[in-house]
Design a protein around this motif. Structure first.
Motif, mmCIF file in Angstrom:
data_model
loop_
_atom_site.group_PDB
_atom_site.id
_atom_site.type_symbol
_atom_site.label_atom_id
_atom_site.label_comp_id
_atom_site.label_asym_id
_atom_site.label_seq_id
_atom_site.Cartn_x
_atom_site.Cartn_y
_atom_site.Cartn_z
ATOM 1 N N LYS A 145 0.811 -1.215 0.000
ATOM 2 C CA LYS A 145 0.000 0.000 0.000
ATOM 3 C C LYS A 145 0.845 1.266 0.000
ATOM 4 O O LYS A 145 0.347 2.340 -0.293
ATOM 5 C CB LYS A 145 -0.944 -0.016 1.190
ATOM 6 N N THR A 148 3.883 4.233 4.426
ATOM 7 C CA THR A 148 3.800 3.861 5.838
ATOM 8 C C THR A 148 4.810 4.650 6.655
ATOM 9 O O THR A 148 5.760 5.225 6.126
ATOM 10 C CB THR A 148 4.041 2.350 6.056
ATOM 11 N N GLU A 165 -3.911 -4.517 10.146
ATOM 12 C CA GLU A 165 -3.803 -3.170 9.587
ATOM 13 C C GLU A 165 -4.729 -2.257 10.391
ATOM 14 O O GLU A 165 -5.713 -2.741 10.923
ATOM 15 C CB GLU A 165 -4.213 -3.183 8.116
ATOM 16 N N PRO A 166 -4.455 -1.028 10.525
ATOM 17 C CA PRO A 166 -3.434 -0.228 9.866
ATOM 18 C C PRO A 166 -2.101 -0.185 10.601
ATOM 19 O O PRO A 166 -1.172 0.464 10.151
ATOM 20 C CB PRO A 166 -4.058 1.162 9.830
ATOM 21 N N THR A 178 1.112 -2.655 8.096
ATOM 22 C CA THR A 178 0.707 -2.535 6.701
ATOM 23 C C THR A 178 1.903 -2.824 5.793
ATOM 24 O O THR A 178 2.996 -2.290 6.017
ATOM 25 C CB THR A 178 0.187 -1.109 6.428
ATOM 26 N N ALA A 189 0.262 2.514 8.708
ATOM 27 C CA ALA A 189 -0.353 3.372 7.696
ATOM 28 C C ALA A 189 -0.246 4.831 8.143
ATOM 29 O O ALA A 189 -0.541 5.152 9.298
ATOM 30 C CB ALA A 189 -1.806 2.982 7.479
#
Length: 154
Positions: A60, A63, A92-93, A96, A118
């Motif tokens: 993703k 981070t 998560e978060p 991540t 995250a």
């Protein structure tokens, strides 16, 4: 009395620590082809999701506190063009997948996983529970006889 209880507990604990079938135990492999990696033994991937029992995860990015994460197993696809990596992580978060770095040479494929929190998850509380996760990477060239190496291991 306390010594007897401790001894009994130790014996019961030791008895429960048998050799259970695992994805990294070559004696339990479903396929005859085994790929040796640095510290990990893997078998070619035959499951439709790539890693039975693991939650498929995609990087993703963005981070905070990003760090390398060791993986447990790496399973090449039958054609050797993809590798599914399995590791243990958290929810998560707070945990991540940021990115996956793949370095290919003629002798080895080094896969490094990076995780962090995250960036948008400020002041979030996450339960402390282990989750088995997986991600699949594509190779530039088929794996062949190359060794698969965990880039997070020293």
């Amino acid at each position: 009395m306390m010594t007897a209880i401790l001894t009994t507990g130790t014996v019961l604990l030791a008895a429960g620590c048998g050799d259970a079938p695992t994805a990294t135990n070559p004696g339990q492999a479903a396929s005859s082809a085994i790929v040796r990696t640095s510290g990990v033994t893997t078998t070619p991937d035959s499951s439709p999701t790539g890693a039975t029992g693991a939650k498929p995860t995609r990087p993703k990015g963005h981070t905070v506190g990003t760090h390398k994460v060791r993986w447990e197993s790496a399973k090449p696809s039958k054609d050797g063009r993809r590798i599914t990596v399995v590791w243990w992580s958290g929810v998560e978060p707070c945990h991540t997948l940021d990115r996956v770095k793949v370095r290919e040479t003629s002798r080895r494929v080094t896969i490094t996983l990076y995780e962090g929190q995250a960036a948008k998850a400020r002041d979030v509380a996450c339960i402390e529970i282990a989750l088995k996760k997986s991600t699949t990477v594509k190779l530039k060239a088929p794996l062949g006889a190359r060794e698969i190496v965990d880039g997070a291991r020293p």
